[in-house]
Motif scaffolding. Structure first.
Motif: not given
Length: 716
Positions: A346-362
């Motif tokens: 869960f940490l493996y898939i959620s941390i990168p996903d949330i970081i990428n989401c925070l970087k992309n405003r749209e």
């Protein structure tokens, strides 16, 4: 095709093994953080744990051999402290005085009634009975100086025996100490002629006094014992339980070294296997795709919340798995390993996903709009078009959140994994808010229905969907006869209270007035002695004062009810005002036979109040306690603060059976003593509540059996 499928499955297995390896690496890392302290000391006998045990040993040794030295030779007088003797004597004297005063008060009221009725025989009998009772109390409760000395000596003996028992229980540490001045020997070694030989053959650790090169763990005890003029040896024998502690210390030290080595090994292995499994190929595997679909269904804000708590609780989970594997590897260990590996995934898939989401405003805006909080906003705007209803809803939501925080705080104090309870509480609050909003939609429909009825559309029927209070409200509106019946019942109750008010006013005014008339008639007699005239005049003074108080209280209650009261609002120290109220009633409190337990802060506690009126509130409430409390019981008075309120709580045990409704006790001339045998106008609580209400405060009463509790709140 089969080769590709086998290759995919093989890489999936390697991917799972990489997660397991990383999980074990994290287990080692978190446990090393716990055990790294063992690497700071060469052995257990240099550690803080051993230092703590030595300090306990010194405390027990000093208590017995220094503080209670030669205690068995002391006489009773030597064992007694003069201050302790005087304090205990004063305590017994006060108890005797209170019991005598209680008895006198009990009989004096009966004698006064007999005198007012002209029953001289009863007066004589009660006077003799009172004197006899007072003598019995003096005989049973008077403590002589010898009795007090014996009691204090027994207490001292009990303390000595406790210290002696603790001293004699020292078995894990042996000692052979000699007083360099007196030559006295202190030792718990039996049949040891050669101390040096005993240390060589039977000790696991020892140090001598004076200690020229003490370690950190022995420095304090060495200095203290040397300061007492002692020299000799302190020994940990091979049979001591401390040797087991030493072995456990060494084991943990080795484990810390192993963890330090294992962490990079497992981490490197996990990273290498992860790279070999190739992310692109793994992402296309059906199991990974299914797991990510399930993950993507979770709203973004809930993902953040789960990740936040996962990061908080993960150290405990990884540590627990490691300790379980160190003991015995069972099926439970493998189950927990699977669950912990899922946490790693869960940490493996959620941390990168949330970081990428925070970087992309749209993407972030899209995720926020699909989140629960955004949906809440739509629900609130859709169902709360009315501003007043919106305000009420916000208040309810804030209250629910506060309740959740309180529940979480309670859970924190009682469980070992507080993070889980915080998460559960937040989820609970979340679902409660959903239910609340649904009920608000129902309420809006009911309001629309009542609008139609007000317009004259009496045929309009409000839908009674589901169960609960709102559905019942709709049912009641559709059946107005039930509402009318309740209104009639309410009117009957009001009439009954008015009738009781008239009866009680008549009774309370008539009683002292009748006594005044009777004693005036008695004074008209010509054959009265000077003593009799003075006695009758004193009774008249009491009765007229009683009548005056009743009339003043009646006018005060009337002014409060009409609102014709001028308040002088200023910044008032509630703590000081409450303390002054208790001080002014100190004589009555001491004579009451009650034990007051008062908890008032020493610092200033401010509220914007009318000081004189608020003093009247405290006077009425404390007076109520003095009149109606069971003699010999405790009274608790507490002043506490929260963010926006100052709260005064008063609790006492009633001497009378409280057979009344709490709401009715605030009615004028209503008393807890239904026989109305006690002094009082029955207006005290009504006046107090009116004063509190006029100042924007709140006065509540709670009854539990014979416990009478008053709670007063003032805004800061």
């Amino acid at each position: 095709m089969d080769i590709k499928l086998k290759n995919k499955n093989l890489k999936l297995i390697i991917f799972v093994l990489s997660l397991i390896s990383i999980t074990l690496a994290l287990c080692s890392m978190f446990n090393f953080k716990v055990n790294k302290e063992y690497l700071n000391f060469k052995s257990y006998f240099e550690s803080r744990q051993f230092e703590s045990r030595l300090n306990e040993f010194y405390s027990d040794f000093k208590n017995y051999n220094v503080d209670y030295k030669d205690y068995g030779k002391k006489s009773i007088d030597d064992k007694i402290n003069t201050d302790n003797f005087n304090n205990l004597k004063n305590q017994y004297d006060n108890q005797l005085e209170n019991k005598l005063q209680d008895t006198e008060n009990q009989y004096d009221s009966q004698i006064e009634n007999a005198e007012s009725n002209g029953n001289k025989d009863k007066v004589t009998r009660l006077t003799e009975e009172k004197n006899k009772k007072l003598e019995e109390i003096k005989k049973q409760n008077t403590k002589s100086a010898d009795d007090i000395k014996k009691e204090l000596a027994k207490r001292s003996d009990d303390n000595y025996n406790s210290v002696k028992k603790q001293y004699e229980s020292i078995t894990d540490i042996k000692y052979y100490l000699k007083d360099s001045k007196s030559g006295d020997i202190y030792s718990n070694l039996n049949n040891v002629d050669d101390i040096q030989n005993y240390i060589k053959s039977s000790s696991a650790y020892s140090f001598s006094l004076p200690n020229n090169s003490p370690t950190t763990s022995t420095r304090y005890v060495s200095n203290q014992l040397s300061g007492l003029g002692l020299e000799g040896y302190v020994i940990v024998p091979k049979t001591s339980p401390l040797v087991s502690n030493s072995k456990e210390f060494n084991t943990n030290k080795i484990l810390a070294i192993i963890q330090l080595i294992v962490f990079p090994v497992f981490l490197a292995a996990g990273v290498l296997m992860l790279r070999y499994s190739r992310k692109a190929e793994i992402d296309n595997h059906s199991l990974i795709i299914a797991s990510k679909k399930l993950y993507n269904k979770v709203p973004f804000d809930l993902k953040l919340l789960i990740l936040f708590f996962a990061l908080i609780i993960s150290p405990n989970i990884y540590r627990d798995l490691y300790y379980q594997g160190m003991n015995v590897i069972t099926s439970d260990f493998f189950i927990n390993l699977i669950l912990t590996t899922l946490l790693t995934y869960f940490l493996y898939i959620s941390i990168p996903d949330i970081i990428n989401c925070l970087k992309n405003r749209e993407n972030l805006l899209a995720e926020i709009k699909s989140g629960l909080l955004y949906k809440f906003k739509d629900i609130i705007l859709g169902c709360l078009k009315d501003k007043n209803l919106m305000f009420i809803t916000i208040i309810f939501i804030i209250g629910t959140v506060i309740f959740g925080v309180i529940a979480a705080a309670i859970s924190l104090s009682a469980h070992a994994a507080p993070e889980l309870f915080i998460l559960a509480t937040i989820l609970y609050v979340f679902f409660v808010i959903i239910l609340l909003l649904k009920n608000i939609v129902k309420l809006d429909k009911i309001i629309k229905g009542t609008d139609e009825i007000v317009k004259g559309n009496l045929s309009y029927v409000i839908k009674e969907k589901g169960k609960g209070n709102l559905s019942r409200l709709a049912h009641n509106i559709n059946n107005m006869k039930t509402g009318i019946s309740k209104a009639v019942e309410s009117q009957m109750k009001s009439d009954r209270l008015k009738s009781e008010l008239i009866t009680n006013v008549s009774h309370d005014l008539k009683t002292p007035l009748t006594s005044i008339i009777n004693y005036v008639d008695l004074l008209k007699k010509e054959d009265l002695s000077k003593e009799e005239v003075e006695g009758y005049i004193k009774v008249l003074e009491r009765k007229t004062e009683r009548l005056k108080v009743l009339i003043e209280d009646l006018f005060e209650a009337s002014k409060m009810a009409s609102g014709a009261v001028e308040l002088n609002i200023e910044k008032v120290d509630v703590a000081q005002l409450l303390s002054q109220s208790l001080a002014e009633l100190d004589e009555k409190i001491k004579a009451s036979g009650l034990i007051f337990k008062v908890n008032i802060p020493h610092h200033k506690v401010y509220s914007n109040l009318d000081g004189k009126k608020t003093w009247r509130v405290f006077e009425n409430l404390i007076g109520n306690i003095l009149k109606y409390s069971q003699i010999g019981t405790r009274v608790y008075i507490d002043l506490t603060e929260n963010d926006d309120k100052n709260i005064i709580t008063m609790k006492n045990i009633s001497a009378y059976e409280m057979e009344f409704v709490v709401d009715e006790i605030f009615e004028r001339f209503k008393r807890g003593d239904t026989s109305r045998a006690t002094e009082g106008s029955g207006l005290g609580l009504a006046i107090a509540k009116s004063i509190v209400d006029l100042q924007g405060g709140r006065l509540d009463i709670d009854i539990d059996g014979d416990l009478f509790k008053v709670r007063v709140e003032f805004n800061k």
